[in-house]
Design a protein around this motif. Structure first.
Motif, PDB file in Angstrom:
ATOM      1  N   LYS A  42       0.982  -1.276   0.180  1.00  0.00           N
ATOM      2  CA  LYS A  42       0.007   0.067   0.070  1.00  0.00           C
ATOM      3  C   LYS A  42       1.003   1.306   0.041  1.00  0.00           C
ATOM      4  O   LYS A  42       2.167   1.117   0.507  1.00  0.00           O
ATOM      5  N   LYS A  43       0.284   2.212  -0.385  1.00  0.00           N
ATOM      6  CA  LYS A  43       0.925   3.557  -0.547  1.00  0.00           C
ATOM      7  C   LYS A  43       0.902   4.150   0.845  1.00  0.00           C
ATOM      8  O   LYS A  43       0.191   3.643   1.659  1.00  0.00           O
ATOM      9  N   GLY A  44       1.679   5.375   1.001  1.00  0.00           N
ATOM     10  CA  GLY A  44       1.643   6.025   2.460  1.00  0.00           C
ATOM     11  C   GLY A  44       0.123   6.372   2.777  1.00  0.00           C
ATOM     12  O   GLY A  44      -0.001   6.624   3.964  1.00  0.00           O
ATOM     13  N   ASN A  45      -0.738   6.614   1.993  1.00  0.00           N
ATOM     14  CA  ASN A  45      -2.029   6.840   2.148  1.00  0.00           C
ATOM     15  C   ASN A  45      -3.009   5.754   2.479  1.00  0.00           C
ATOM     16  O   ASN A  45      -4.270   5.997   2.698  1.00  0.00           O
ATOM     17  N   GLY A  46      -2.491   4.580   2.372  1.00  0.00           N
ATOM     18  CA  GLY A  46      -3.161   3.465   2.821  1.00  0.00           C
ATOM     19  C   GLY A  46      -4.040   2.756   1.313  1.00  0.00           C
ATOM     20  O   GLY A  46      -4.695   1.805   1.526  1.00  0.00           O
ATOM     21  N   THR A  47      -3.898   3.325   0.355  1.00  0.00           N
ATOM     22  CA  THR A  47      -4.520   3.005  -1.058  1.00  0.00           C
ATOM     23  C   THR A  47      -3.420   1.878  -1.656  1.00  0.00           C
ATOM     24  O   THR A  47      -2.484   2.124  -1.579  1.00  0.00           O
ATOM     25  N   ILE A  48      -4.023   1.070  -2.425  1.00  0.00           N
ATOM     26  CA  ILE A  48      -3.185   0.004  -3.347  1.00  0.00           C
ATOM     27  C   ILE A  48      -2.469   0.767  -4.563  1.00  0.00           C
ATOM     28  O   ILE A  48      -3.169   1.763  -4.744  1.00  0.00           O
ATOM     29  N   TYR A  49      -1.842   0.166  -5.030  1.00  0.00           N
ATOM     30  CA  TYR A  49      -1.099   0.478  -6.174  1.00  0.00           C
ATOM     31  C   TYR A  49      -2.160   0.057  -7.418  1.00  0.00           C
ATOM     32  O   TYR A  49      -2.285  -1.345  -7.448  1.00  0.00           O
ATOM     33  N   ASP A  50      -2.474   0.953  -8.093  1.00  0.00           N
ATOM     34  CA  ASP A  50      -3.184   0.516  -9.332  1.00  0.00           C
ATOM     35  C   ASP A  50      -2.083   0.082 -10.582  1.00  0.00           C
ATOM     36  O   ASP A  50      -0.980   0.067 -10.472  1.00  0.00           O
ATOM     37  N   ARG A  51      -2.655  -0.495 -11.470  1.00  0.00           N
ATOM     38  CA  ARG A  51      -1.710  -0.915 -12.447  1.00  0.00           C
ATOM     39  C   ARG A  51      -0.621   0.124 -13.389  1.00  0.00           C
ATOM     40  O   ARG A  51       0.261  -0.154 -13.989  1.00  0.00           O
ATOM     41  N   SER A  52      -1.531   1.341 -13.322  1.00  0.00           N
ATOM     42  CA  SER A  52      -0.702   2.481 -13.870  1.00  0.00           C
ATOM     43  C   SER A  52       0.708   2.978 -13.087  1.00  0.00           C
ATOM     44  O   SER A  52       1.276   3.433 -13.383  1.00  0.00           O
TER      45      SER A  52
END
Length: 143
Positions: free
Chosen positions: A74-84
């Protein structure tokens, strides 16, 4: 004594450097961005010539989960990495005093990736950090 933020930053830079070494040992060309990007590494696949975005994470061993290995993706903001943002995730298992192990897998849009130590090499692609020059000959033959 070093502060926690410093130790965290050193660990992150270390596992990223190990990931780059493993990619290069496997025949990938590693590129360095002049600007900050969401991905950690941009690398060219030795077989297809395609550029791939790679996110590098430290593998943690969860003693409370039977010593399973986990990659928190997850990114620092808690969201997952999308394919882009990331085609692949590389997890580096850097146990204190041990030679690191590097595992690469496709970004399946998950926040966590789990494997037992025994199954990690079956579920994920393990990249050696030892240089094998024959990889480069194979890549040249394929082109």
């Amino acid at each position: 004594m070093m502060g926690t933020a410093h130790v965290t930053e050193i660990t992150a830079k270390y596992v990223e450097a190990v990931a780059k070494v493993a990619l290069m040992a496997a025949g990938w060309t590693v590129h360095t961005a002049e600007t900050n990007e969401v991905y950690d590494i941009l690398a060219t696949d030795p077989l297809t010539g395609d550029a791939k975005k790679v996110q590098v994470k430290t593998i943690r061993q969860r003693q409370d989960r039977g010593d399973d290995l986990v990659v928190y993706a997850k990114k620092g903001n808690g969201t997952i990495y999308d394919r882009s943002e990331a085609d692949y995730i590389i997890g580096v298992w850097a146990a204190d005093g041990e030679i690191p192990r590097v595992f690469m897998f496709e970004n399946r849009l998950l926040g966590e990736y789990w494997a037992s130590e025994a199954r990690a090499a079956d579920r994920w692609v393990e990249l050696p950090i030892a240089l094998d020059r024959s990889v480069f000959a194979k890549a040249a033959d394929a082109s």
